[in-house]
Design a protein around this motif. Structure first.
Motif, PDB file in Angstrom:
ATOM      1  N   TYR A  89       0.816  -1.210   0.000  1.00 49.69           N
ATOM      2  CA  TYR A  89       0.000   0.000   0.000  1.00 49.69           C
ATOM      3  C   TYR A  89       0.854   1.266   0.000  1.00 49.69           C
ATOM      4  CZ  TYR A  89      -3.735  -3.254   1.142  1.00 49.69           C
ATOM      5  OH  TYR A  89      -4.622  -4.306   1.122  1.00 49.69           O
ATOM      6  N   ASP A  90       2.150   1.149  -0.274  1.00 47.57           N
ATOM      7  CA  ASP A  90       3.044   2.302  -0.234  1.00 47.57           C
ATOM      8  C   ASP A  90       2.588   3.427  -1.158  1.00 47.57           C
ATOM      9  OD1 ASP A  90       4.610   1.177   1.644  1.00 47.57           O
ATOM     10  OD2 ASP A  90       6.317   0.756   0.347  1.00 47.57           O
ATOM     11  N   ASP A  91       2.261   3.085  -2.398  1.00 48.28           N
ATOM     12  CA  ASP A  91       1.905   4.114  -3.369  1.00 48.28           C
ATOM     13  C   ASP A  91       0.669   4.884  -2.924  1.00 48.28           C
ATOM     14  OD1 ASP A  91       4.016   3.451  -4.949  1.00 48.28           O
ATOM     15  OD2 ASP A  91       2.862   2.212  -6.345  1.00 48.28           O
ATOM     16  N   LEU A  92      -0.336   4.166  -2.444  1.00 45.23           N
ATOM     17  CA  LEU A  92      -1.561   4.821  -1.997  1.00 45.23           C
ATOM     18  C   LEU A  92      -1.282   5.718  -0.791  1.00 45.23           C
ATOM     19  CD1 LEU A  92      -4.627   5.180  -2.140  1.00 45.23           C
ATOM     20  CD2 LEU A  92      -4.860   3.154  -0.697  1.00 45.23           C
ATOM     21  N   ALA A  93      -0.496   5.222   0.166  1.00 42.22           N
ATOM     22  CA  ALA A  93      -0.189   6.005   1.360  1.00 42.22           C
ATOM     23  C   ALA A  93       0.602   7.259   0.997  1.00 42.22           C
ATOM     24  CB  ALA A  93       0.595   5.156   2.360  1.00 42.22           C
ATOM     25  N   ALA A  94       1.567   7.114   0.098  1.00 43.10           N
ATOM     26  CA  ALA A  94       2.372   8.269  -0.307  1.00 43.10           C
ATOM     27  C   ALA A  94       1.511   9.308  -1.005  1.00 43.10           C
ATOM     28  CB  ALA A  94       3.511   7.819  -1.217  1.00 43.10           C
ATOM     29  N   GLN A  95       0.599   8.870  -1.850  1.00 39.54           N
ATOM     30  CA  GLN A  95      -0.287   9.808  -2.538  1.00 39.54           C
ATOM     31  C   GLN A  95      -1.157  10.569  -1.539  1.00 39.54           C
ATOM     32  OE1 GLN A  95      -2.538   7.745  -5.557  1.00 39.54           O
ATOM     33  NE2 GLN A  95      -0.718   6.806  -6.441  1.00 39.54           N
ATOM     34  N   ALA A  96      -1.676   9.851  -0.539  1.00 44.28           N
ATOM     35  CA  ALA A  96      -2.522  10.495   0.464  1.00 44.28           C
ATOM     36  C   ALA A  96      -1.740  11.540   1.265  1.00 44.28           C
ATOM     37  CB  ALA A  96      -3.115   9.448   1.400  1.00 44.28           C
ATOM     38  N   SER A 101      -0.040  17.096   2.579  1.00 49.35           N
ATOM     39  CA  SER A 101       1.021  18.099   2.666  1.00 49.35           C
ATOM     40  C   SER A 101       0.723  19.314   1.789  1.00 49.35           C
ATOM     41  CB  SER A 101       2.357  17.477   2.248  1.00 49.35           C
ATOM     42  OG  SER A 101       3.395  18.427   2.255  1.00 49.35           O
ATOM     43  N   GLN A 102       0.214  19.055   0.585  1.00 48.70           N
ATOM     44  CA  GLN A 102      -0.063  20.147  -0.351  1.00 48.70           C
ATOM     45  C   GLN A 102      -1.255  20.994   0.076  1.00 48.70           C
ATOM     46  OE1 GLN A 102      -0.553  18.006  -4.010  1.00 48.70           O
ATOM     47  NE2 GLN A 102       1.635  17.455  -4.142  1.00 48.70           N
ATOM     48  N   THR A 103      -2.239  20.370   0.700  1.00 47.68           N
ATOM     49  CA  THR A 103      -3.453  21.095   1.057  1.00 47.68           C
ATOM     50  C   THR A 103      -3.450  21.664   2.471  1.00 47.68           C
ATOM     51  OG1 THR A 103      -4.511  19.010   1.716  1.00 47.68           O
ATOM     52  CG2 THR A 103      -4.877  19.777  -0.549  1.00 47.68           C
ATOM     53  N   ALA A 104      -2.711  21.016   3.383  1.00 53.44           N
ATOM     54  CA  ALA A 104      -2.747  21.466   4.788  1.00 53.44           C
ATOM     55  C   ALA A 104      -1.363  21.747   5.371  1.00 53.44           C
ATOM     56  CB  ALA A 104      -3.459  20.423   5.645  1.00 53.44           C
ATOM     57  N   GLY A 105      -0.304  21.406   4.634  1.00 58.09           N
ATOM     58  CA  GLY A 105       1.042  21.726   5.094  1.00 58.09           C
ATOM     59  C   GLY A 105       1.723  20.582   5.821  1.00 58.09           C
ATOM     60  N   ASP A 106       3.037  20.762   6.006  1.00 52.75           N
ATOM     61  CA  ASP A 106       3.846  19.715   6.639  1.00 52.75           C
ATOM     62  C   ASP A 106       3.445  19.455   8.087  1.00 52.75           C
ATOM     63  OD1 ASP A 106       5.278  19.329   4.328  1.00 52.75           O
ATOM     64  OD2 ASP A 106       6.952  20.618   4.924  1.00 52.75           O
ATOM     65  N   ASP A 107       2.954  20.491   8.788  1.00 52.22           N
ATOM     66  CA  ASP A 107       2.535  20.294  10.178  1.00 52.22           C
ATOM     67  C   ASP A 107       1.379  19.296  10.265  1.00 52.22           C
ATOM     68  OD1 ASP A 107       4.454  22.007  11.091  1.00 52.22           O
ATOM     69  OD2 ASP A 107       3.113  23.727  11.343  1.00 52.22           O
ATOM     70  N   ALA A 108       0.525  19.295   9.249  1.00 48.33           N
ATOM     71  CA  ALA A 108      -0.599  18.355   9.236  1.00 48.33           C
ATOM     72  C   ALA A 108      -0.089  16.923   9.056  1.00 48.33           C
ATOM     73  CB  ALA A 108      -1.576  18.709   8.115  1.00 48.33           C
TER      74      ALA A 108
END
Length: 228
Positions: A89-96, A101-108
């Protein structure tokens, strides 16, 4: 056709060999034969296949003993070999996580990483309540083993070392180090002391190693305080 049949029959045993290397770290053929109750000849046949397919590599054994003849070889899993275990499930987890990260930032991403490990402290407390003879590092290793991390505790020069021979999220953690950061934080809370990461599979090391310094004065961990 006969070769294909033999390959099919050998596959489960070959998987056992790879699993043994995963759980015990780089191992010699003799060690694997003893662990799996197989003949050295059978082990070497499976190791030859794993070498040919790129699942393992041979390296000089780390033993300090002097022996006659050629130095013993240890066999360690490659990145391709690790891909066979719990990483589909690596690819799916990385995409999520990229989306997060793109929508809520690294802190999220860090908040998510912390939340996914929120169960660890309670699980360690339950293990120690069931077996008070276990130290906090031993209980933590036991909890991690039940979740696929192949963890154990070794005595190091300045204290103990928590070694994880496998990380089910290593490929994702390579892109998102927040997963390792959150894991280190929870280890520190569970063990009641500052810990230091010495190596991680996510960054190309063969094992995740966390240094647990020796305590100069005893003090209870959070789990110990709750049970008192």
């Amino acid at each position: 056709m006969e070769i294909e049949v033999l390959e099919h029959v050998d596959a489960p045993t070959r998987q056992r060999v790879a699993r043994a290397i995963l759980e015990h770290g780089p191992s010699t053929a003799a060690t694997l034969a003893e662990l799996l109750d197989l003949t050295p000849a059978a082990i070497r046949r499976h190791l030859d296949h794993l070498l040919a397919t790129g699942a393992v590599v041979a390296q000089d054994a780390r033993t300090k003993e002097r022996r006659r003849g050629r130095p013993a070889k240890e066999f360690a899993l490659t990145a391709a070999g690790r891909d066979q275990f719990e990483q589909q499930y690596d690819d799916l987890a990385a995409q999520a996580l990229r989306f997060l990260s793109q929508t809520a930032g690294d802190d999220a991403v860090l908040a998510f990483a912390r939340q996914r490990l929120s169960w660890v402290e309670e699980a360690v407390a339950d293990v120690r309540a069931a077996d008070p003879s276990l130290s906090a590092p031993q209980a933590l290793a036991q909890v991690l083993r039940t979740h696929g991390f192949a963890a154990g505790v070794l005595q190091g020069p300045m204290g103990e070392q928590l070694c994880q021979q496998h990380c089910p999220v290593a490929h994702v953690a390579h892109e998102f180090p927040q997963l390792c950061e959150a894991e280190t934080e929870v280890f520190s809370r569970v063990l009641g002391s500052h810990v230091q990461r010495l190596a991680t599979i996510a960054h190309g090391d063969g094992v995740c190693t966390t240094s647990i310094p020796a305590r100069t004065t005893p003090h209870p961990t959070p789990s110990e305080r709750r049970s008192s």
